[in-house]
Scaffold this motif. Structure first.
Motif, short mmCIF file in Angstrom:
data_model
loop_
_atom_site.label_atom_id
_atom_site.label_comp_id
_atom_site.label_asym_id
_atom_site.label_seq_id
_atom_site.Cartn_x
_atom_site.Cartn_y
_atom_site.Cartn_z
N LEU A 192 13.60 60.37 95.93
CA LEU A 192 14.81 60.04 95.18
C LEU A 192 15.33 61.25 94.41
O LEU A 192 16.52 61.57 94.47
CB LEU A 192 14.54 58.88 94.22
CG LEU A 192 15.68 58.53 93.26
CD1 LEU A 192 16.91 58.07 94.04
CD2 LEU A 192 15.22 57.47 92.27
N ASN A 193 14.44 61.94 93.71
CA ASN A 193 14.86 63.11 92.92
C ASN A 193 15.42 64.21 93.80
O ASN A 193 16.41 64.87 93.44
CB ASN A 193 13.68 63.64 92.10
CG ASN A 193 13.31 62.71 90.96
OD1 ASN A 193 14.14 61.95 90.48
ND2 ASN A 193 12.05 62.76 90.54
N ASP A 194 14.81 64.41 94.96
CA ASP A 194 15.31 65.43 95.89
C ASP A 194 16.69 65.05 96.39
O ASP A 194 17.59 65.91 96.49
CB ASP A 194 14.33 65.59 97.06
CG ASP A 194 14.78 66.66 98.04
OD1 ASP A 194 14.89 67.83 97.61
OD2 ASP A 194 15.03 66.33 99.22
N TYR A 195 16.88 63.78 96.69
CA TYR A 195 18.18 63.30 97.17
C TYR A 195 19.25 63.51 96.10
O TYR A 195 20.35 64.00 96.39
CB TYR A 195 18.09 61.82 97.53
CG TYR A 195 19.34 61.31 98.23
CD1 TYR A 195 19.43 61.30 99.61
CD2 TYR A 195 20.43 60.85 97.48
CE1 TYR A 195 20.58 60.86 100.24
CE2 TYR A 195 21.57 60.42 98.10
CZ TYR A 195 21.66 60.41 99.49
OH TYR A 195 22.80 59.99 100.10
N LEU A 196 18.93 63.15 94.86
CA LEU A 196 19.90 63.31 93.77
C LEU A 196 20.23 64.77 93.53
O LEU A 196 21.39 65.13 93.25
CB LEU A 196 19.35 62.66 92.50
CG LEU A 196 19.24 61.14 92.53
CD1 LEU A 196 18.44 60.64 91.33
CD2 LEU A 196 20.63 60.50 92.56
N ARG A 197 19.23 65.62 93.63
CA ARG A 197 19.47 67.07 93.44
C ARG A 197 20.43 67.60 94.49
O ARG A 197 21.32 68.41 94.19
CB ARG A 197 18.13 67.81 93.50
CG ARG A 197 18.27 69.33 93.35
CD ARG A 197 16.92 70.01 93.49
NE ARG A 197 16.28 69.69 94.76
CZ ARG A 197 16.61 70.26 95.92
NH1 ARG A 197 17.59 71.17 95.97
NH2 ARG A 197 15.99 69.92 97.03
N ARG A 198 20.26 67.18 95.72
CA ARG A 198 21.11 67.68 96.81
C ARG A 198 22.50 67.06 96.83
O ARG A 198 23.39 67.56 97.51
CB ARG A 198 20.42 67.42 98.16
CG ARG A 198 19.19 68.29 98.40
CD ARG A 198 18.60 68.10 99.78
NE ARG A 198 17.97 66.80 99.95
CZ ARG A 198 18.47 65.81 100.68
NH1 ARG A 198 19.62 65.96 101.31
NH2 ARG A 198 17.83 64.65 100.79
N HIS A 199 22.69 65.98 96.08
CA HIS A 199 23.97 65.28 96.09
C HIS A 199 24.59 65.17 94.71
O HIS A 199 25.28 64.19 94.39
CB HIS A 199 23.80 63.90 96.73
CG HIS A 199 23.40 63.96 98.18
ND1 HIS A 199 22.08 64.00 98.59
CD2 HIS A 199 24.14 64.04 99.31
CE1 HIS A 199 22.03 64.07 99.92
NE2 HIS A 199 23.26 64.11 100.37
N ASP A 200 24.35 66.17 93.89
CA ASP A 200 25.04 66.31 92.60
C ASP A 200 24.81 65.14 91.66
O ASP A 200 25.64 64.87 90.79
CB ASP A 200 26.55 66.51 92.83
CG ASP A 200 26.86 67.58 93.85
OD1 ASP A 200 26.47 68.74 93.61
OD2 ASP A 200 27.46 67.26 94.90
N GLY A 201 23.69 64.43 91.83
CA GLY A 201 23.37 63.32 90.96
C GLY A 201 24.10 62.04 91.30
O GLY A 201 24.05 61.08 90.53
N VAL A 202 24.75 62.00 92.45
CA VAL A 202 25.50 60.81 92.87
C VAL A 202 24.75 60.11 94.00
O VAL A 202 24.20 60.76 94.90
CB VAL A 202 26.92 61.20 93.36
CG1 VAL A 202 27.72 59.95 93.75
CG2 VAL A 202 27.66 61.96 92.27
N ILE A 203 24.75 58.80 93.97
CA ILE A 203 24.05 58.02 95.00
C ILE A 203 24.76 56.68 95.17
O ILE A 203 25.31 56.14 94.21
CB ILE A 203 22.56 57.82 94.62
CG1 ILE A 203 21.76 57.26 95.80
CG2 ILE A 203 22.42 56.94 93.39
CD1 ILE A 203 20.25 57.32 95.59
N THR A 204 24.75 56.17 96.39
CA THR A 204 25.33 54.85 96.64
C THR A 204 24.21 53.83 96.70
O THR A 204 23.03 54.17 96.84
CB THR A 204 26.11 54.82 97.96
OG1 THR A 204 25.19 54.97 99.06
CG2 THR A 204 27.16 55.92 98.01
N ALA A 205 24.61 52.56 96.63
CA ALA A 205 23.60 51.49 96.69
C ALA A 205 22.85 51.55 98.02
O ALA A 205 21.62 51.40 98.05
CB ALA A 205 24.30 50.14 96.52
#
Length: 284
Positions: A2-15
């Motif tokens: 999760l943290n890696d995903y958020l780092r690569r996507h500017d802190g944005v995530i969809t449901a």
């Protein structure tokens, strides 16, 4: 994960993305309720442990219109690195029959894009470089340099024409066609613009197409020993042409001439600045 995903996507995530990395819907809801995550739009969240950057704002805006939304226009130009500043309103293109309500900070155009006109860049769908350059260049006269920057990179004039023809009828299409037509044989076009500016401003004492040191120059002021050379769009200057132009300029300068160079964009975007520079140079 999760943290890696958020780092690569500017802190944005969809449901949907949250579920794909192992979170449950209850876990997502707890994070929103606790204030750890901020809901930007339905099903789009931002993690409140970092700055809400322009990249996060653009990404959240595009993702809020679903998985088929594509950043376009000046938003895509900024994402590609063709402009310095992110636009206030994020422009995006969604399928013609897509869903999504209008919301502040977003400009939505509904059009079905061809596969070749969409790329993924840093995890976000954006219009490909050629179409981006065309659409952004007509968003006000100050953005014409976007096309030049795109063509200084891997885009070619042929690719821009192809993208234009694939997307006829889009917003700004007639203006983009004019820019593309101007790009063919641009040097002569720029030279005509220059001589027109000189005539309309009442500047005298110059001649066009004068031979100096074995080279034909665009405009020369013999009395002031000032030469003016005009360049076309940046993409017309390959390495060999660039080197030849510099050698030519050095030969002319060694004969005691001051050489001023202006581009097509200088002449069309900043004509008053061009004229002021010329007047300062020829002033005795």
């Amino acid at each position: 994960m999760l943290n890696d995903y958020l780092r690569r996507h500017d802190g944005v995530i969809t449901a949907g993305q949250a579920l794909s990395v192992g979170l449950s819907r209850q876990s997502v809801n707890r994070r929103v309720q606790s204030g750890e995550w901020r809901q930007c739009a339905r099903g789009v969240y931002f993690v409140e442990d970092r700055p809400f950057t322009d990249a996060a704002r653009v990404r959240a805006a595009v993702w809020s219109f679903g998985e088929h939304a594509v950043a376009s226009g000046l938003a895509a130009a900024w994402w590609h690195g063709l402009t310095r500043y992110a636009p206030v309103d994020v422009e995006m293109t969604t399928p013609r029959h897509g869903s999504g309500r209008k919301r502040p900070g977003a400009r939505v155009r509904r059009r079905d894009l061809k596969t070749g006109d969409v790329v993924e860049c840093r995890g976000l769908k954006v219009t490909a470089l050629p179409l981006t350059a065309l659409e952004a260049a007509v968003r006000g006269s100050g953005n014409r340099a976007v096309m030049d920057r795109a063509l200084q990179r891997e885009a070619t004039l042929q690719q821009l024409w192809s993208a234009h023809l694939r997307n006829k009828g889009r917003h700004g299409s007639p203006a983009a066609r004019i820019l593309l037509q101007a790009a063919d044989g641009t040097h002569s076009t720029a030279e005509r613009i220059l001589t027109g500016l000189l005539r309309s401003s009442g500047i005298t004492g110059w001649r066009a197409n004068v031979r100096i040191g074995g080279y034909m120059v665009d405009v020369a002021f013999r009395g002031a020993k000032v030469v003016i050379e005009v360049d076309g769009w940046a993409f017309h200057s390959d390495q060999a042409t660039f080197q030849s132009d510099r050698e030519r300029q050095n030969v002319i300068a060694l004969q005691g001439w001051q050489v001023l160079r202006f581009t097509w964009l200088d002449l069309t975007e900043y004509p008053e600045r061009v004229l002021a520079t010329i007047k300062a140079a020829i002033r005795v």
